[in-house]
Structure formats: C-alpha cells, structure tokens
Write a protein that holds these residues in place. Structure first.
Motif, PDB file in Angstrom:
ATOM      1  N   SER A 206       0.756  -1.091   0.008  1.00 17.06           N
ATOM      2  CA  SER A 206       0.006   0.061  -0.220  1.00 17.06           C
ATOM      3  C   SER A 206       0.639   1.271  -0.088  1.00 17.06           C
ATOM      4  O   SER A 206       1.299   1.804   1.201  1.00 17.06           O
ATOM      5  CB  SER A 206      -0.954   0.051   1.112  1.00 17.06           C
ATOM      6  OG  SER A 206      -1.805  -1.187   1.177  1.00 17.06           O
ATOM      7  N   GLU A 208       0.045   4.187  -0.219  1.00 15.79           N
ATOM      8  CA  GLU A 208      -0.607   5.179   0.629  1.00 15.79           C
ATOM      9  C   GLU A 208      -0.631   5.189   1.850  1.00 15.79           C
ATOM     10  O   GLU A 208      -1.245   6.070   2.590  1.00 15.79           O
ATOM     11  CB  GLU A 208      -2.137   5.485  -0.153  1.00 15.79           C
ATOM     12  CG  GLU A 208      -3.116   4.360   0.320  1.00 15.79           C
ATOM     13  CD  GLU A 208      -3.046   2.941  -0.641  1.00 15.79           C
ATOM     14  OE1 GLU A 208      -3.898   2.136  -0.476  1.00 15.79           O
ATOM     15  OE2 GLU A 208      -1.863   2.960  -1.330  1.00 15.79           O
ATOM     16  N   SER A 210      -0.272   5.519   5.761  1.00 20.84           N
ATOM     17  CA  SER A 210       0.140   6.750   6.362  1.00 20.84           C
ATOM     18  C   SER A 210      -0.047   6.302   7.966  1.00 20.84           C
ATOM     19  O   SER A 210      -0.707   5.499   8.365  1.00 20.84           O
ATOM     20  CB  SER A 210      -0.635   7.940   5.900  1.00 20.84           C
ATOM     21  OG  SER A 210      -2.014   7.862   6.234  1.00 20.84           O
TER      22      SER A 210
END
Length: 372
Positions: A206, A208, A210
């Motif tokens: 992944s 992305e 965070s």
C-alpha cells in the motif's frame, strides 16, 4: 554435529531446492544491507565486568505483558511449508516448547487459528509464551479488520504492523530464479476466502499507507501494536505520539530498501528517541548469543531471528527449530556469565564497545554508554 546457526544453514542448503535456499538467503538489490546486519554485530565488542558472580542467570523477559523464557523471539517469516510439510505448526510447537514468543506471518501457509491450537500444551509450562500476529495493512480495510479479528479470537497477544513495504523489495535472486509464487498445493492461508477452494487474495502493498492508517487500527483493536520497519528516530518519536505500544526495529532482513544501515547501528539512536516510553525488539543479523547480549545491553527488550529459524526448519523440522532456540539460549546464558551479569536485566550500554573508525583498533563509547 549442529553447534551454530551457520551449521544449520550449511545443513539446510544440502537438503533444499537451490531456488528455495535463495528465497531464504536473498535480499534486495546488491544485498548490502543483508551483509551489513551481520557485519555490524561483528564490529561490536563486549567489555565484561568481573567479580559479580551468580550461580544462575535469568533469561526471562516480559514484553507488552507477554512473558517468555528466552529473550530470543521468532520474527515473522513466510511460507514454512516450503521447508517442512507441517510448516508453521512445527515452528510454533518448537517455540512453545522453549517458551519463545512467535510472530505469525500474515503470509503463513498455516492459519493462525491452527497455529494457536498447536501451541496449547506444547510447552513445559501451562501458559506458553504468546503468539503475536504480523499484519500488512491492506487497502481493503474491512478485510484488514477481519484479519485483526481472527488474530484476536485466536488469542494473539499483539499485532506487529509492517510499515516498511509501501512497495515490494526487488529480490533479484527470486527474479532470476523465476520464483514468483508458491507451488501448487500451498497458499497463504490468511489471504484465502472462506470455504473449500476459496479465492486467495494477493497480499497488497500500500503506497498510500500513512499514520492515519495506524490511528484507524488503534481505534479498532485493544491489542498492543508494534511497528515493524520504522528506522528513523523521528518516526520512532511519531510512533509514541500515535499511541503505538512498541517497535520492532527491523530493516526486513535487507529485503526492502538496500543500503539502509544495520539495525544494531541504529538501536542507540532509536532507544534515545523513545526514551524508555515503549519497548524495542530488534531483528536483523542475530546469529550468536553474544549478538543477543549486545542488543539487550544497548536497549532492546528482546531480539528476533528470521532466517536462522527457516534454516533450522528445513534441516530438522520441529526438532531442528527447537534445537536452534535451545542453542541460542545456551549461548546467551554463557555470555551473561562471562559478562558478570545475573540476568538480562543486568545488561547496560557500558558493556559494549564500538570502533571509533571501521578499520582502527580503537574502541569507544559515547557519553552515557551509547556506541559511537
């Protein structure tokens, strides 16, 4: 006679398909970090204390409420059925027998429920050391939630969230060998849809991912959360702020970003960054009991081993893994005695010396005992 981790590797290579041996041994890129993990331990020196004798030494540890009889835990490693027909069941029984914490890989070829069942009654005490569960946060958060629920229901004591893999590492040995998937008959059990012959999802990396995902995970589980793969001191400080319960200081065994430092080199700085607020488990390059002692002295609460477990499983199944863990425990005990320590809690940074420059004979510490 198998007397060292290296002996297990040599014996396992004789048995294994070379493609599978490369899968275990290999890392990313030029494998600079793979080599650095072991080399960094060799550069460190132990400076023992004397006249502090103890007839017996305690190797027991408690990490995040989980008690173990050895400071060596089993880091998450994938695909154990490539090496032994019982796979992770054999590994788990061996860990339970010696009282070691095992981190179950999300890429296990045996389901966590079955692994948990295999550890019941396998140890010398009524309560075996806990299982932890390693997790890659998936873009499908509902599927991730299902995995967390499965690990919780199986009795796992913590979640170990791998955060150093927004994309897969470039494993050139595997690419050259064409080792891109499991052979027929094996699968990642945690990625299988319910039902016989159900679809097996790929483990999605992944890009992305965070801190928001860590906050989301913190909101859906009461289990302790360890981050695996945070190497920068500022990320360690952020982990504390986001309610993370511990760190697994790991560079993925050199299998993600090549040329990152050895984890033992980073430990003093990470230890200073978290300032005792959360425990640190270190893996990467641990091959001797003296390596374990060095890491504990520099601030780790425990250490993890990965490749050595795989070699031992390939060489001797459950008995091989148990012998490996017993061997390391014996080496740690021996090193403690020679360092003048009555247990792992006696280990302090002043027992470790590091070279001022890589090729000199001079060894020193920074003020406060952190290695230079």
């Amino acid at each position: 006679m198998l007397m060292t981790v290296q002996d297990f590797e040599t014996a396992a290579r004789r048995r294994l398909d070379p493609v599978h041996a490369d899968f275990i041994a290999g890392g990313a890129g030029d494998e600079i970090t793979v080599r650095a993990n072991e080399e960094a331990f060799r550069r460190l020196r132990l400076l023992p204390r004397v006249l502090r004798g103890s007839a017996e030494r305690s190797l027991d540890i408690t990490v995040l409420g989980g008690r173990a009889r050895t400071p060596v835990l089993l880091s998450p490693t994938a695909f154990h059925k490539l090496l032994d027909e019982e796979g992770e069941l054999a590994t788990a029984r061996a860990a339970a027998a010696v009282g070691a914490i095992m981190i179950v890989s999300m890429a296990s070829t045996v389901a966590v429920e079955d692994i948990a069942e295999a550890t019941r009654g396998a140890g010398e005490t009524a309560d075996p050391a806990p299982l932890w569960f390693q997790l890659y946060l998936q873009p499908d958060l509902e599927f991730t939630r299902t995995l967390v629920r499965r690990a919780t229901d199986a009795g796992c004591g913590a979640l170990v969230v791998t955060v150093d893999s927004p994309v897969r590492g470039a494993h050139e040995r595997d690419l050259r060998n064409g080792f891109l998937d499991l052979p027929d008959g094996l699968r990642c059990e945690h990625m299988a849809e319910p039902g016989e012959g159900g679809r097996v999802r790929p483990i999605a990396m992944s890009p992305e991912i965070s801190w928001q995902h860590i906050d989301w995970l913190r909101g859906i589980t009461s289990l302790p959360i360890l981050l695996k793969g945070a190497l920068h001191p500022e990320d360690a400080r952020l982990a504390v702020r986001h309610g993370v319960d511990g760190l697994l200081l790991s560079n993925h065994g050199g299998r993600q970003l090549d040329t990152v430092p050895a984890t033992i080199e980073l430990l003093p700085e990470i230890h200073a960054a978290v300032a005792g607020r959360i425990p640190i488990v270190l893996d990467g390059g641990v091959r001797r009991g003296t390596d374990v002692v060095k890491a504990l002295a520099l601030g780790a609460s425990a250490v993890g081993i990965g490749r050595p477990v795989m070699w031992a499983l390939a060489e001797g199944g459950e008995k091989g893994v148990r012998r490996l863990l017993e061997l390391l425990r014996e080496e740690v005990d021996h090193a403690l005695a020679l360092c003048g320590a009555s247990g792992v809690r006696d280990l302090t940074p002043d027992l470790v010396r590091a070279p001022v420059w890589p090729d000199t004979g001079a060894y020193a510490t920074r003020p406060g005992g952190a290695v230079s």
